[in-house]
Scaffold this motif. Structure first.
Motif, mmCIF file in Angstrom:
data_model
loop_
_atom_site.group_PDB
_atom_site.id
_atom_site.type_symbol
_atom_site.label_atom_id
_atom_site.label_comp_id
_atom_site.label_asym_id
_atom_site.label_seq_id
_atom_site.Cartn_x
_atom_site.Cartn_y
_atom_site.Cartn_z
ATOM 1 N N MET A 250 6.045 -28.341 -38.064
ATOM 2 C CA MET A 250 5.303 -29.494 -38.575
ATOM 3 C C MET A 250 3.800 -29.251 -38.523
ATOM 4 N N TYR A 254 1.341 -29.076 -41.774
ATOM 5 C CA TYR A 254 0.153 -29.931 -41.884
ATOM 6 C C TYR A 254 -1.096 -29.098 -42.170
ATOM 7 N N TRP A 255 -1.245 -27.979 -41.455
ATOM 8 C CA TRP A 255 -2.402 -27.116 -41.685
ATOM 9 C C TRP A 255 -2.416 -26.570 -43.105
ATOM 10 N N LYS A 258 -3.513 -29.301 -45.417
ATOM 11 C CA LYS A 258 -4.925 -29.628 -45.241
ATOM 12 C C LYS A 258 -5.841 -28.566 -45.828
#
Length: 280
Positions: A250, A254-255, A258
């Motif tokens: 997760m 997310y990284w 982003k």
């Protein structure tokens, strides 16, 4: 005339590369499933669970004691098969992958002869692929290079998310081409990717604090490099069988969203350039 010779050479090189790619697909398919290619006597000598939780199948055929770290026989079969069309080297090369349970040892790759014997016992038919001695040497080189690349990908996960462990080590491994991962099925169903032609499961020892399973899917990347013969794209990630692994997946997802999708710039430390010291 020189141009014709050059074109013929390129065509020969491409033909060799395609033959090697086809053979690797067939070898992976023959090695599918979790059953180790052991005789009844070898199964009795083993712990009773075939490949079991300790990982990879042996690459030999002689009877004898079995190393519990990788289920490889203490004295693997280095003898030519009865119908083998050419001799193969019996030399084994050292990998750079550190071996769990040891101080400085690294894993040892099978020799071309061991690899040939193991594939035969798994059901591979060399007659279908018309391989040459040079092809087998290239296949072993590709096999070893893929493992080295997979370990580099494992280290990216480990070093980024668990820097407290300075030296993770590989404990065990196994191939299971027919066990398609949920991620691979999702990519096939919703994103239109082909299914991987092979899958490996590795267990990594995180400095004695935890044993982490990694899944490695091997995808056919299309064009074959005529020099290296490499064509595989690796998808390496922690298995979704542990809450810690799920959290790591997760975080990385997310990284990626982003920094790759939204375009944010990562706030990473800038290393000093060569010849310049950074004062504190």
């Amino acid at each position: 005339m020189g141009s014709s010779q050059s074109t013929a050479k390129v065509q020969d090189t491409n033909t060799d590369a395609e033959r090697i790619r086809k053979a690797q697909h067939n070898m992976a398919a023959a090695g599918g499933g979790s059953e180790c290619p052991l005789t009844a006597e070898q199964r009795a000598a083993a712990s009773g669970d075939g490949c079991g939780s300790s990982g990879g199948c042996p690459v030999g055929a002689d009877k004898g004691s079995i190393n519990p770290l990788n289920n490889e026989l203490a004295h693997p079969n280095q003898k030519p098969a009865p119908d083998q069309p050419f001799p193969l080297p019996t030399e084994r090369k050292q990998s750079t992958i550190p071996k769990a349970g040891t101080e400085k040892e690294t894993w040892l790759y099978p020799s071309p002869q061991m690899f040939w014997n193991a594939m035969l016992k798994k059901g591979w038919r060399w007659q279908d692929d018309s391989l040459s001695q040079k092809d087998m040497e290239n296949i072993i080189s590709i096999h070893n290079a893929n493992n080295e690349e997979a370990w580099k990908e494992v280290l990216k996960w480990e070093n980024l998310l668990h820097p407290e462990c300075a030296e993770p080590k590989l404990k065990s491994f196994k191939g299971d081409a027919k066990n398609i991962s949920p991620r691979a099925r999702f990519r096939k169903l919703f994103l239109g990717y082909d299914l991987p032609f092979d899958r490996h499961d590795w267990v990594v020892d995180r400095c004695g604090t935890k044993q982490v399973q990694y899944v490695i899917d091997y995808y056919d990347g299309g064009m074959v490099d005529p020099q290296s013969k490499l064509f595989t794209i690796l998808d390496v990630r922690p298995a979704m069988n542990d809450i810690g692994n799920i959290w790591d997946r997760m975080v990385v997802a997310y990284w990626r969203f982003k920094f790759e999708t939204l375009g944010f710039t990562p706030n990473l430390p800038i290393p000093p350039t060569e010849g310049h010291n950074v004062s504190h």
